[in-house]
Design an enzyme around this catalytic site. Sequence first.
Site, PDB file in Angstrom:
ATOM      1  N   LYS A 199       0.867  -1.219   0.084  1.00 31.12           N
ATOM      2  CA  LYS A 199      -0.005   0.097   0.021  1.00 31.12           C
ATOM      3  C   LYS A 199       0.837   1.183   0.074  1.00 31.12           C
ATOM      4  O   LYS A 199       2.208   1.415   0.428  1.00 31.12           O
ATOM      5  CB  LYS A 199      -0.881  -0.034   1.275  1.00 31.12           C
ATOM      6  CG  LYS A 199      -1.690  -1.128   1.320  1.00 31.12           C
ATOM      7  CD  LYS A 199      -2.786  -1.022   2.497  1.00 31.12           C
ATOM      8  CE  LYS A 199      -3.903  -2.085   2.242  1.00 31.12           C
ATOM      9  NZ  LYS A 199      -4.818  -2.114   3.507  1.00 31.12           N
ATOM     10  N   TYR A 221     -12.350  -2.086  -4.039  1.00 28.31           N
ATOM     11  CA  TYR A 221     -12.782  -2.295  -2.466  1.00 28.31           C
ATOM     12  C   TYR A 221     -14.544  -2.015  -2.380  1.00 28.31           C
ATOM     13  O   TYR A 221     -15.047  -1.933  -1.250  1.00 28.31           O
ATOM     14  CB  TYR A 221     -12.250  -1.253  -1.442  1.00 28.31           C
ATOM     15  CG  TYR A 221     -10.805  -1.670  -0.897  1.00 28.31           C
ATOM     16  CD1 TYR A 221     -10.801  -2.743  -0.443  1.00 28.31           C
ATOM     17  CD2 TYR A 221      -9.927  -0.801  -1.277  1.00 28.31           C
ATOM     18  CE1 TYR A 221      -9.554  -2.850   0.300  1.00 28.31           C
ATOM     19  CE2 TYR A 221      -8.319  -1.020  -0.576  1.00 28.31           C
ATOM     20  CZ  TYR A 221      -8.367  -2.390   0.062  1.00 28.31           C
ATOM     21  OH  TYR A 221      -7.200  -2.684   0.589  1.00 28.31           O
ATOM     22  N   PHE A 259     -15.458   3.672   6.709  1.00 24.92           N
ATOM     23  CA  PHE A 259     -14.219   3.902   6.426  1.00 24.92           C
ATOM     24  C   PHE A 259     -13.960   4.038   4.912  1.00 24.92           C
ATOM     25  O   PHE A 259     -12.693   4.122   4.566  1.00 24.92           O
ATOM     26  CB  PHE A 259     -13.119   3.189   7.084  1.00 24.92           C
ATOM     27  CG  PHE A 259     -13.198   1.561   6.965  1.00 24.92           C
ATOM     28  CD1 PHE A 259     -12.670   0.818   5.750  1.00 24.92           C
ATOM     29  CD2 PHE A 259     -13.618   0.652   7.789  1.00 24.92           C
ATOM     30  CE1 PHE A 259     -12.784  -0.212   5.779  1.00 24.92           C
ATOM     31  CE2 PHE A 259     -14.050  -0.404   7.609  1.00 24.92           C
ATOM     32  CZ  PHE A 259     -13.678  -1.056   6.386  1.00 24.92           C
ATOM     33  N   ARG A 303      -2.341 -14.268   4.620  1.00 19.28           N
ATOM     34  CA  ARG A 303      -3.040 -13.393   5.331  1.00 19.28           C
ATOM     35  C   ARG A 303      -2.350 -13.522   6.675  1.00 19.28           C
ATOM     36  O   ARG A 303      -2.385 -12.708   7.675  1.00 19.28           O
ATOM     37  CB  ARG A 303      -4.597 -14.367   5.591  1.00 19.28           C
ATOM     38  CG  ARG A 303      -5.663 -13.927   4.367  1.00 19.28           C
ATOM     39  CD  ARG A 303      -6.034 -12.623   4.359  1.00 19.28           C
ATOM     40  NE  ARG A 303      -6.814 -11.909   5.418  1.00 19.28           N
ATOM     41  CZ  ARG A 303      -7.320 -10.841   5.338  1.00 19.28           C
ATOM     42  NH1 ARG A 303      -7.418 -10.180   4.215  1.00 19.28           N
ATOM     43  NH2 ARG A 303      -7.935 -10.456   6.541  1.00 19.28           N
ATOM     44  N   THR A 339      -5.547  -6.692  10.802  1.00 18.05           N
ATOM     45  CA  THR A 339      -5.841  -5.477  10.089  1.00 18.05           C
ATOM     46  C   THR A 339      -5.385  -4.375  10.960  1.00 18.05           C
ATOM     47  O   THR A 339      -4.788  -3.511  10.376  1.00 18.05           O
ATOM     48  CB  THR A 339      -7.419  -5.549  10.019  1.00 18.05           C
ATOM     49  OG1 THR A 339      -7.801  -6.764   9.262  1.00 18.05           O
ATOM     50  CG2 THR A 339      -7.625  -4.360   8.985  1.00 18.05           C
ATOM     51  N   ARG A 391       2.284  -6.519   9.232  1.00 18.83           N
ATOM     52  CA  ARG A 391       1.797  -5.368   9.762  1.00 18.83           C
ATOM     53  C   ARG A 391       2.571  -5.183  11.120  1.00 18.83           C
ATOM     54  O   ARG A 391       2.476  -3.892  11.433  1.00 18.83           O
ATOM     55  CB  ARG A 391       0.263  -5.684   9.748  1.00 18.83           C
ATOM     56  CG  ARG A 391      -0.234  -5.515   8.376  1.00 18.83           C
ATOM     57  CD  ARG A 391      -1.851  -6.269   8.217  1.00 18.83           C
ATOM     58  NE  ARG A 391      -2.488  -5.697   7.000  1.00 18.83           N
ATOM     59  CZ  ARG A 391      -3.622  -6.073   6.810  1.00 18.83           C
ATOM     60  NH1 ARG A 391      -4.336  -6.951   7.438  1.00 18.83           N
ATOM     61  NH2 ARG A 391      -4.235  -5.591   5.720  1.00 18.83           N
ATOM     62  N   ASN A 417      -2.118   0.107   6.778  1.00 17.18           N
ATOM     63  CA  ASN A 417      -1.557  -0.986   7.397  1.00 17.18           C
ATOM     64  C   ASN A 417      -0.773  -1.913   6.232  1.00 17.18           C
ATOM     65  O   ASN A 417      -0.714  -2.923   6.363  1.00 17.18           O
ATOM     66  CB  ASN A 417      -2.607  -1.804   8.060  1.00 17.18           C
ATOM     67  CG  ASN A 417      -3.565  -2.127   6.909  1.00 17.18           C
ATOM     68  OD1 ASN A 417      -3.406  -1.683   5.717  1.00 17.18           O
ATOM     69  ND2 ASN A 417      -4.662  -2.640   7.374  1.00 17.18           N
ATOM     70  N   HIS A 439      -2.020  -5.369   1.544  1.00 19.93           N
ATOM     71  CA  HIS A 439      -3.392  -6.180   1.386  1.00 19.93           C
ATOM     72  C   HIS A 439      -3.176  -7.609   0.924  1.00 19.93           C
ATOM     73  O   HIS A 439      -2.355  -7.952   0.226  1.00 19.93           O
ATOM     74  CB  HIS A 439      -4.214  -5.347   0.300  1.00 19.93           C
ATOM     75  CG  HIS A 439      -5.475  -6.126  -0.139  1.00 19.93           C
ATOM     76  ND1 HIS A 439      -6.824  -6.094   0.100  1.00 19.93           N
ATOM     77  CD2 HIS A 439      -5.549  -7.073  -1.452  1.00 19.93           C
ATOM     78  CE1 HIS A 439      -7.607  -7.146  -0.555  1.00 19.93           C
ATOM     79  NE2 HIS A 439      -7.073  -7.600  -1.154  1.00 19.93           N
ATOM     80  N   GLU A 487      -9.920 -10.053  -7.560  1.00 20.22           N
ATOM     81  CA  GLU A 487      -9.031  -9.049  -7.567  1.00 20.22           C
ATOM     82  C   GLU A 487      -7.894  -9.467  -8.379  1.00 20.22           C
ATOM     83  O   GLU A 487      -7.219  -8.292  -8.813  1.00 20.22           O
ATOM     84  CB  GLU A 487      -8.485  -9.300  -5.783  1.00 20.22           C
ATOM     85  CG  GLU A 487      -9.648  -8.826  -4.930  1.00 20.22           C
ATOM     86  CD  GLU A 487      -9.005  -9.049  -3.428  1.00 20.22           C
ATOM     87  OE1 GLU A 487      -7.986  -9.671  -3.116  1.00 20.22           O
ATOM     88  OE2 GLU A 487      -9.862  -8.670  -2.464  1.00 20.22           O
TER      89      GLU A 487
HETATM   90  P1  IDP Z   1      -7.997  -6.657   5.835  1.00 21.28           P
HETATM   91  O1  IDP Z   1      -7.120  -5.712   4.797  1.00 21.28           O
HETATM   92  O2  IDP Z   1      -7.116  -7.088   6.938  1.00 21.28           O
HETATM   93  O3  IDP Z   1      -8.694  -7.624   4.901  1.00 21.28           O
HETATM   94  P2  IDP Z   1     -10.530  -5.359   5.721  1.00 21.28           P
HETATM   95  O4  IDP Z   1     -11.522  -5.473   6.842  1.00 21.28           O
HETATM   96  O5  IDP Z   1     -10.929  -6.151   4.287  1.00 21.28           O
HETATM   97  O6  IDP Z   1      -9.218  -5.624   6.232  1.00 21.28           O
HETATM   98  O7  IDP Z   1     -10.426  -3.820   5.435  1.00 21.28           O
HETATM   99  C1  IDP Z   1      -9.768  -3.393   4.150  1.00 21.28           C
HETATM  100  C2  IDP Z   1      -9.026  -2.187   4.468  1.00 21.28           C
HETATM  101  O8  IDP Z   1      -9.608  -0.996   5.037  1.00 21.28           O
HETATM  102  C3  IDP Z   1      -7.834  -2.489   5.769  1.00 21.28           C
HETATM  103  O9  IDP Z   1      -6.738  -3.087   5.393  1.00 21.28           O
HETATM  104  C4  IDP Z   1      -7.625  -0.927   5.969  1.00 21.28           C
HETATM  105  O10 IDP Z   1      -6.767  -0.425   5.295  1.00 21.28           O
HETATM  106  C5  IDP Z   1      -8.820  -0.208   5.952  1.00 21.28           C
HETATM  107  N1  IDP Z   1      -9.663  -0.605   7.440  1.00 21.28           N
HETATM  108  C6  IDP Z   1     -10.423  -1.437   7.956  1.00 21.28           C
HETATM  109  N2  IDP Z   1     -10.922  -1.136   8.957  1.00 21.28           N
HETATM  110  C7  IDP Z   1     -10.760   0.006   9.129  1.00 21.28           C
HETATM  111  C8  IDP Z   1     -11.088   0.906  10.055  1.00 21.28           C
HETATM  112  O11 IDP Z   1     -12.013   0.464  11.157  1.00 21.28           O
HETATM  113  N3  IDP Z   1     -10.872   2.314  10.228  1.00 21.28           N
HETATM  114  C9  IDP Z   1      -9.955   2.593   8.920  1.00 21.28           C
HETATM  115  N4  IDP Z   1      -9.515   1.961   8.029  1.00 21.28           N
HETATM  116  C10 IDP Z   1      -9.991   0.666   7.926  1.00 21.28           C
HETATM  117 MG    MG Z   2     -10.151  -7.731   3.346  1.00 26.75          MG
END
Ligand code: IDP
Ligand code: MG
Length: 139
Positions: A10, A50, A58, A86, A92, A103, A113, A116, A127
């Site tokens: 990212k 997304y 968010f 993963r 996350t 991470r 973070n 992805h 994807e």
């Molecule tokens: P993941 O990347 O671990 O699969 P997801 O829930 O799919 O997590 O969320 C996608 C992306 O959205 C996250 O990697 C992060 O960049 C962002 N994100 C997820 N939850 C939050 C939040 O609570 N606040 C701000 N950004 C978030």
């Molecule tokens: Mg995800």
Amino acid sequence: MIQRTLSIIKPDATARSLDGAILKMIQEAGLKVVAMKRLHLTAEQAGGFYAVHKERPFYNDLCSFMSSGPVLVSVLEGEDAIARYRTLMGATNPEKAEEGTIRKAYAQNIEANSVHGSDAPETAAFEISYFFSQLEIVG
Ligand code: IDP
Ligand code: MG
């Protein structure tokens, strides 16, 4: 089962030139990089990627963040690649990420973070095809 998964390094990570370090962790974990490109997404392109998160609070911030700088998009291949990547990524929220994960090492906060990874075979297929044609994937 041999699987393919979609990885994105990212903008927070490319801005700090962490792409090499992250790819090293990926390769040392035994995941093979079978396709790769560097892109600067528009907010619309990030939004399409997304789309599953459209209703989340968010979503707009996430699209801005993902289009704020270059990303390194790649396809990883290996035994059980989706779950293994993963695990390597970590939680996350980096405050909850385990030692030894990408991470834990590099993420700045729950949004920025660093990486992805696809979460299931169906999302991986969507994807991968969002960014790569069959010709661009060399196993
Ligand atoms: P993941 O990347 O671990 O699969 P997801 O829930 O799919 O997590 O969320 C996608 C992306 O959205 C996250 O990697 C992060 O960049 C962002 N994100 C997820 N939850 C939050 C939040 O609570 N606040 C701000 N950004 C978030
Ligand atoms: Mg995800």
